[in-house]
Design a protein around this motif. Sequence first.
Motif, PDB file in Angstrom:
ATOM      1  N   MET A   1       0.839  -1.168   0.000  1.00 15.61           N
ATOM      2  CA  MET A   1       0.000   0.000   0.000  1.00 15.61           C
ATOM      3  C   MET A   1       0.895   1.245   0.000  1.00 15.61           C
ATOM      4  O   MET A   1       1.838   1.346   0.768  1.00 15.61           O
ATOM      5  N   SER A   2       0.603   2.192  -0.861  1.00 17.76           N
ATOM      6  CA  SER A   2       1.411   3.407  -0.927  1.00 17.76           C
ATOM      7  C   SER A   2       0.753   4.528  -0.131  1.00 17.76           C
ATOM      8  O   SER A   2      -0.455   4.553   0.071  1.00 17.76           O
ATOM      9  N   ALA A   3       1.587   5.460   0.340  1.00 17.59           N
ATOM     10  CA  ALA A   3       1.110   6.602   1.125  1.00 17.59           C
ATOM     11  C   ALA A   3       1.828   7.853   0.668  1.00 17.59           C
ATOM     12  O   ALA A   3       2.939   7.790   0.157  1.00 17.59           O
ATOM     13  N   LEU A   4       1.187   8.971   0.860  1.00 17.27           N
ATOM     14  CA  LEU A   4       1.762  10.253   0.502  1.00 17.27           C
ATOM     15  C   LEU A   4       2.439  10.849   1.730  1.00 17.27           C
ATOM     16  O   LEU A   4       1.849  10.884   2.809  1.00 17.27           O
ATOM     17  N   ARG A   5       3.696  11.300   1.582  1.00 18.74           N
ATOM     18  CA  ARG A   5       4.450  11.905   2.677  1.00 18.74           C
ATOM     19  C   ARG A   5       4.983  13.265   2.251  1.00 18.74           C
ATOM     20  O   ARG A   5       5.239  13.507   1.077  1.00 18.74           O
ATOM     21  N   GLN A   6       5.180  14.126   3.229  1.00 19.04           N
ATOM     22  CA  GLN A   6       5.640  15.493   2.959  1.00 19.04           C
ATOM     23  C   GLN A   6       7.140  15.626   3.209  1.00 19.04           C
ATOM     24  O   GLN A   6       7.680  15.052   4.154  1.00 19.04           O
ATOM     25  N   GLN A   7       7.785  16.407   2.351  1.00 17.49           N
ATOM     26  CA  GLN A   7       9.166  16.815   2.539  1.00 17.49           C
ATOM     27  C   GLN A   7       9.176  18.341   2.624  1.00 17.49           C
ATOM     28  O   GLN A   7       8.472  19.007   1.866  1.00 17.49           O
ATOM     29  N   ILE A   8       9.950  18.870   3.556  1.00 21.30           N
ATOM     30  CA  ILE A   8      10.094  20.319   3.718  1.00 21.30           C
ATOM     31  C   ILE A   8      11.552  20.669   3.444  1.00 21.30           C
ATOM     32  O   ILE A   8      12.460  20.056   4.005  1.00 21.30           O
ATOM     33  N   LEU A   9      11.754  21.661   2.597  1.00 22.12           N
ATOM     34  CA  LEU A   9      13.095  22.135   2.249  1.00 22.12           C
ATOM     35  C   LEU A   9      13.173  23.617   2.596  1.00 22.12           C
ATOM     36  O   LEU A   9      12.317  24.406   2.181  1.00 22.12           O
ATOM     37  N   ILE A  10      14.166  23.985   3.387  1.00 24.15           N
ATOM     38  CA  ILE A  10      14.384  25.379   3.748  1.00 24.15           C
ATOM     39  C   ILE A  10      15.663  25.842   3.063  1.00 24.15           C
ATOM     40  O   ILE A  10      16.724  25.245   3.273  1.00 24.15           O
ATOM     41  N   LEU A  11      15.527  26.850   2.223  1.00 22.33           N
ATOM     42  CA  LEU A  11      16.684  27.394   1.505  1.00 22.33           C
ATOM     43  C   LEU A  11      16.904  28.837   1.941  1.00 22.33           C
ATOM     44  O   LEU A  11      15.971  29.635   1.981  1.00 22.33           O
ATOM     45  N   HIS A  12      18.140  29.159   2.261  1.00 18.38           N
ATOM     46  CA  HIS A  12      18.547  30.535   2.555  1.00 18.38           C
ATOM     47  C   HIS A  12      19.342  31.022   1.353  1.00 18.38           C
ATOM     48  O   HIS A  12      20.317  30.376   0.945  1.00 18.38           O
ATOM     49  N   LEU A  13      18.929  32.151   0.793  1.00 14.57           N
ATOM     50  CA  LEU A  13      19.573  32.678  -0.399  1.00 14.57           C
ATOM     51  C   LEU A  13      20.444  33.881  -0.064  1.00 14.57           C
ATOM     52  O   LEU A  13      20.273  34.532   0.963  1.00 14.57           O
ATOM     53  N   ALA A  14      21.364  34.191  -0.973  1.00 17.76           N
ATOM     54  CA  ALA A  14      22.253  35.338  -0.794  1.00 17.76           C
ATOM     55  C   ALA A  14      21.500  36.654  -0.965  1.00 17.76           C
ATOM     56  O   ALA A  14      21.842  37.659  -0.346  1.00 17.76           O
ATOM     57  N   GLN A  15      20.462  36.653  -1.795  1.00 16.31           N
ATOM     58  CA  GLN A  15      19.654  37.842  -2.083  1.00 16.31           C
ATOM     59  C   GLN A  15      18.186  37.413  -2.112  1.00 16.31           C
ATOM     60  O   GLN A  15      17.889  36.227  -2.199  1.00 16.31           O
ATOM     61  N   PRO A  16      17.225  38.348  -2.108  1.00 22.30           N
ATOM     62  CA  PRO A  16      15.813  37.962  -2.117  1.00 22.30           C
ATOM     63  C   PRO A  16      15.323  37.406  -3.450  1.00 22.30           C
ATOM     64  O   PRO A  16      14.252  36.802  -3.513  1.00 22.30           O
ATOM     65  N   ASP A  17      16.079  37.560  -4.514  1.00 22.70           N
ATOM     66  CA  ASP A  17      15.711  37.067  -5.843  1.00 22.70           C
ATOM     67  C   ASP A  17      15.643  35.537  -5.847  1.00 22.70           C
ATOM     68  O   ASP A  17      16.547  34.864  -5.361  1.00 22.70           O
ATOM     69  N   LEU A  18      14.570  34.958  -6.404  1.00 18.72           N
ATOM     70  CA  LEU A  18      14.391  33.498  -6.429  1.00 18.72           C
ATOM     71  C   LEU A  18      15.508  32.771  -7.178  1.00 18.72           C
ATOM     72  O   LEU A  18      15.692  31.570  -7.000  1.00 18.72           O
ATOM     73  N   GLU A  19      16.240  33.482  -8.016  1.00 22.75           N
ATOM     74  CA  GLU A  19      17.350  32.864  -8.747  1.00 22.75           C
ATOM     75  C   GLU A  19      18.701  33.089  -8.078  1.00 22.75           C
ATOM     76  O   GLU A  19      19.718  32.637  -8.580  1.00 22.75           O
ATOM     77  N   SER A  20      18.694  33.752  -6.927  1.00 20.99           N
ATOM     78  CA  SER A  20      19.929  33.991  -6.184  1.00 20.99           C
ATOM     79  C   SER A  20      20.476  32.669  -5.662  1.00 20.99           C
ATOM     80  O   SER A  20      19.734  31.711  -5.446  1.00 20.99           O
ATOM     81  N   ARG A  21      21.773  32.621  -5.389  1.00 23.06           N
ATOM     82  CA  ARG A  21      22.404  31.352  -4.994  1.00 23.06           C
ATOM     83  C   ARG A  21      22.066  30.964  -3.559  1.00 23.06           C
ATOM     84  O   ARG A  21      21.903  31.812  -2.680  1.00 23.06           O
ATOM     85  N   THR A  22      21.967  29.668  -3.324  1.00 20.86           N
ATOM     86  CA  THR A  22      21.699  29.102  -2.006  1.00 20.86           C
ATOM     87  C   THR A  22      22.963  29.174  -1.161  1.00 20.86           C
ATOM     88  O   THR A  22      24.033  28.767  -1.601  1.00 20.86           O
TER      89      THR A  22
END
Length: 95
Positions: A1-22
């Motif tokens: 039987m399969s189940a759905l599970r959650q993963q949480i990822l927290i990323l801190h970036l150098a700048q507020p831009d979504l393309e800024s480096r982690t």
Amino acid sequence: MSALRQQILILHLAQPDLESRTVAWALYDSSKPKGELQMQTGDSNVPPYESVLDAMRDGWFVMQLPTMPVFLSGHEFEQGHLPYEYVLERKVTVE
């Protein structure tokens, strides 16, 4: 039987831009069995994603955007928490 599970990822970036480096990260993975290490911190030299946008392209959903910091005059260079924290999540299927 399969189940759905959650993963949480927290990323801190150098700048507020979504393309800024982690610059720091943590991963909480509830798809792993109880007793197995659930959190992976950014203790390696290579982040799981270079940016938030890269994580989004891989199926992660942004849950929280950072509040923009307020830098008071005369305190611009004081150390503190990492200001550009993004919280992402995705669901994975476990057998």
